[in-house]
Design an enzyme around this catalytic site. Structure first.
Site, PDB file in Angstrom:
ATOM      1  N   ASP A  95       0.467   5.852   2.005  1.00  0.00           N
ATOM      2  CA  ASP A  95       1.870   5.673   1.607  1.00  0.00           C
ATOM      3  C   ASP A  95       1.983   4.482   0.650  1.00  0.00           C
ATOM      4  OD1 ASP A  95       4.569   6.143   1.550  1.00  0.00           O
ATOM      5  OD2 ASP A  95       4.989   5.198   3.475  1.00  0.00           O
ATOM      6  N   GLY A  96       3.003   4.551  -0.198  1.00  0.00           N
ATOM      7  CA  GLY A  96       3.323   3.404  -1.058  1.00  0.00           C
ATOM      8  C   GLY A  96       2.953   3.570  -2.525  1.00  0.00           C
ATOM      9  N   ARG A 154       6.117   2.756  -4.566  1.00  0.00           N
ATOM     10  CA  ARG A 154       6.438   1.324  -4.578  1.00  0.00           C
ATOM     11  C   ARG A 154       5.450   0.543  -5.436  1.00  0.00           C
ATOM     12  NH1 ARG A 154       7.125   1.204   1.662  1.00  0.00           N
ATOM     13  NH2 ARG A 154       6.451   3.336   1.273  1.00  0.00           N
ATOM     14  N   TRP A 155       4.197   0.932  -5.373  1.00  0.00           N
ATOM     15  CA  TRP A 155       3.169   0.270  -6.185  1.00  0.00           C
ATOM     16  C   TRP A 155       3.562   0.358  -7.655  1.00  0.00           C
ATOM     17  CZ3 TRP A 155      -0.109   1.504 -10.170  1.00  0.00           C
ATOM     18  CH2 TRP A 155      -1.217   0.665 -10.372  1.00  0.00           C
ATOM     19  N   ARG A 160       6.442   6.602 -11.378  1.00  0.00           N
ATOM     20  CA  ARG A 160       5.826   6.929 -10.096  1.00  0.00           C
ATOM     21  C   ARG A 160       4.474   7.631 -10.239  1.00  0.00           C
ATOM     22  NH1 ARG A 160       8.559   7.038  -5.508  1.00  0.00           N
ATOM     23  NH2 ARG A 160       7.491   8.898  -4.794  1.00  0.00           N
ATOM     24  N   HIS A 191       0.673   7.504  -8.147  1.00  0.00           N
ATOM     25  CA  HIS A 191      -0.116   8.593  -7.549  1.00  0.00           C
ATOM     26  C   HIS A 191      -1.525   8.632  -8.160  1.00  0.00           C
ATOM     27  CE1 HIS A 191       3.287   9.927  -5.305  1.00  0.00           C
ATOM     28  NE2 HIS A 191       3.953  10.415  -6.324  1.00  0.00           N
ATOM     29  N   ASN A 243       7.171  16.704   1.582  1.00  0.00           N
ATOM     30  CA  ASN A 243       7.014  16.313   0.167  1.00  0.00           C
ATOM     31  C   ASN A 243       7.297  17.525  -0.716  1.00  0.00           C
ATOM     32  OD1 ASN A 243       3.980  14.340   0.717  1.00  0.00           O
ATOM     33  ND2 ASN A 243       6.113  13.688   0.791  1.00  0.00           N
ATOM     34  N   ARG A 260       5.938   4.729  11.175  1.00  0.00           N
ATOM     35  CA  ARG A 260       6.290   6.124  11.473  1.00  0.00           C
ATOM     36  C   ARG A 260       5.050   6.987  11.467  1.00  0.00           C
ATOM     37  NH1 ARG A 260      10.580   5.081   7.838  1.00  0.00           N
ATOM     38  NH2 ARG A 260       9.371   5.650   6.001  1.00  0.00           N
ATOM     39  N   SER A 287       5.498  10.293  10.614  1.00  0.00           N
ATOM     40  CA  SER A 287       5.828  11.222   9.533  1.00  0.00           C
ATOM     41  C   SER A 287       5.235  12.621   9.733  1.00  0.00           C
ATOM     42  CB  SER A 287       5.387  10.644   8.181  1.00  0.00           C
ATOM     43  OG  SER A 287       6.088   9.468   7.908  1.00  0.00           O
TER      44      SER A 287
HETATM   45  C1  FPP Z   1       2.955   8.500  -0.721  1.00  0.00           C
HETATM   46  O1  FPP Z   1       3.440   7.764  -1.764  1.00  0.00           O
HETATM   47  C2  FPP Z   1       1.874   9.368  -1.040  1.00  0.00           C
HETATM   48  C3  FPP Z   1       1.931  10.698  -1.280  1.00  0.00           C
HETATM   49  C4  FPP Z   1       3.136  11.455  -1.647  1.00  0.00           C
HETATM   50  C5  FPP Z   1       0.766  11.528  -1.120  1.00  0.00           C
HETATM   51  C6  FPP Z   1      -0.541  10.904  -1.397  1.00  0.00           C
HETATM   52  C7  FPP Z   1      -1.023  11.264  -2.716  1.00  0.00           C
HETATM   53  C8  FPP Z   1      -2.014  10.629  -3.333  1.00  0.00           C
HETATM   54  C9  FPP Z   1      -2.761   9.526  -2.748  1.00  0.00           C
HETATM   55  C10 FPP Z   1      -2.351  11.019  -4.700  1.00  0.00           C
HETATM   56  C11 FPP Z   1      -3.404  11.998  -4.924  1.00  0.00           C
HETATM   57  C12 FPP Z   1      -4.226  12.481  -3.817  1.00  0.00           C
HETATM   58  C13 FPP Z   1      -5.294  13.247  -4.020  1.00  0.00           C
HETATM   59  C14 FPP Z   1      -6.068  13.742  -2.879  1.00  0.00           C
HETATM   60  C15 FPP Z   1      -5.760  13.607  -5.346  1.00  0.00           C
HETATM   61  P1  FPP Z   1       4.999   7.747  -1.964  1.00  0.00           P
HETATM   62  O2  FPP Z   1       5.280   8.481  -3.229  1.00  0.00           O
HETATM   63  O3  FPP Z   1       5.709   8.308  -0.775  1.00  0.00           O
HETATM   64  O4  FPP Z   1       5.258   6.216  -2.075  1.00  0.00           O
HETATM   65  P2  FPP Z   1       6.640   5.482  -1.832  1.00  0.00           P
HETATM   66  O5  FPP Z   1       7.003   5.647  -0.386  1.00  0.00           O
HETATM   67  O6  FPP Z   1       6.324   4.055  -2.175  1.00  0.00           O
HETATM   68  O7  FPP Z   1       7.637   6.110  -2.765  1.00  0.00           O
END
Ligand code: FPP
Length: 309
Positions: A69-70, A73-74, A82, A86, A117, A244, A246
């Site tokens: 997660d994150g 935010r990163w 965004r 990813h 998602n 969480r 999730s």
């Molecule tokens: C959460 O970040 C992460 C995801 C939606 C899924 C994880 C996806 C990856 C690590 C990228 C690619 C993976 C592979 C296997 C190629 P978020 O968008 O929810 O972050 P946030 O809560 O800070 O908005």
């Protein structure tokens, strides 16, 4: 290179076939998988080696699951879009997997894309994540081969775009004879949906065998989960500080130790996996039993007067 054999008790499984991903309902496999690891400690970074040296070899986890997660935010902290979060997150996936394979971790299961998602994110972001997954597989299968990593998937993967499913099937087939870490990506995955799929499968089995529901055991449910051929996670790591689950591996985490770090997933590296394992090793796992320092056991409990409360 120091090569130490690492034995493991899981049974040998079959390679998946292309048709499995295109199956209608779930990807439950009939076979069990063998997963083990070969230690390649000399390939850890010096920093990783110093944390690894503090670990107790006899109580390393067999299965680590991660809620990544994150990413958003990163990117937000850097005023970036965004998708760049990813993209950086995909890099963490490969680096963490490689460290896992070097320490001989048999099972690593990453929450890469949830059903939620898929339903709740803007289409453009979902499409980007699908393209990123496809590219990730294309460009990292050779590194998986070099690290003896086998990739597989859990979730309603048959609902993903066909071209992504084809790439997934190709990566799974290419790596299926590797015997080191099994990297399982949870894709279009939801814990409750997994239970629905398991109960449907179990109900059909009971019906076919004319068996009474009174005879259902926990083992029967386990057999119908997507993770039927895997041990439950010993350790669940969640990045970015949220407390969480999730909807992740709801059945399987009943007795899993949870480690939450504030670090955002794109900043998470192999050394942080090792630090999480070190923290896990400081825990006392009781599985509902009594731990050390938890009071003396009464020898004659029937003689104790229970005060009205
Ligand atoms: C959460 O970040 C992460 C995801 C939606 C899924 C994880 C996806 C990856 C690590 C990228 C690619 C993976 C592979 C296997 C190629 P978020 O968008 O929810 O972050 P946030 O809560 O800070 O908005």
């Amino acid at each position: 290179m120091v090569l130490l054999a690492f034995s493991c008790s899981f049974r040998i499984g079959l390679c998946p076939t292309r048709t499995r991903l295109q199956g209608r309902k779930s990807n439950v496999e009939a076979s069990t998988l063998h997963s083990s690891g070969t230690l390649r400690i000399d390939e850890l970074t010096a920093e990783e080696r110093s944390v690894y040296a503090t670990l107790k070899r006899e109580s390393l986890p067999e299965h680590v699951a991660i809620i990544m997660d994150g990413n958003g935010r990163w990117a937000g902290h850097r005023s970036l879009k965004r998708f760049l979060g990813h993209q950086q997150g995909a890099k963490s996936v490969q680096l963490v997997t490689e460290t896992a394979s070097r320490i001989g971790l048999p099972w690593l299961t990453l929450y890469a894309f949830s059903l939620e998602n898929n339903l709740r994110r803007p289409r453009a972001e979902v499409n980007f994540l699908m393209r990123l997954l496809k590219t990730y597989l294309e460009t990292n299968v050779q590194r998986m081969m070099d690290n003896n990593v086998r990739i597989r998937y859990i979730g309603r993967t048959h609902e993903l775009p066909p071209e992504v499913q084809d790439k997934m099937a190709w990566a799974a087939e290419t790596t299926c004879r590797n015997s080191g870490t099994t990297l399982t990506l949870a894709l279009n995955y939801g814990g409750r949906t997994e239970l629905v799929d398991a109960f449907r499968g179990l109900a059909a089995e009971l019906n076919k065998k004319h068996t009474s529901p009174d005879r259902i055991t926990e083992e029967d449910i386990h057999r119908h989960l997507y993770t039927a051929n895997m041990p439950d996670p010993d350790l669940l790591i969640r990045t970015s500080g949220e407390m969480r689950l999730s909807n992740y591996l709801l059945w399987q985490v009943a007795y899993t130790e949870i480690f939450v770090t504030e670090r955002l997933w794109p900043d998470f590296r192999g050394i942080h996996l090792l630090e999480a394992i070190a923290n896990f090793q400081r825990r006392e796992r009781r599985f509902g039993g009594i731990g050390e320092g938890c009071g003396e056991v009464e020898e004659n409990p029937e003689q104790i007067h229970i005060a009205a409360s």
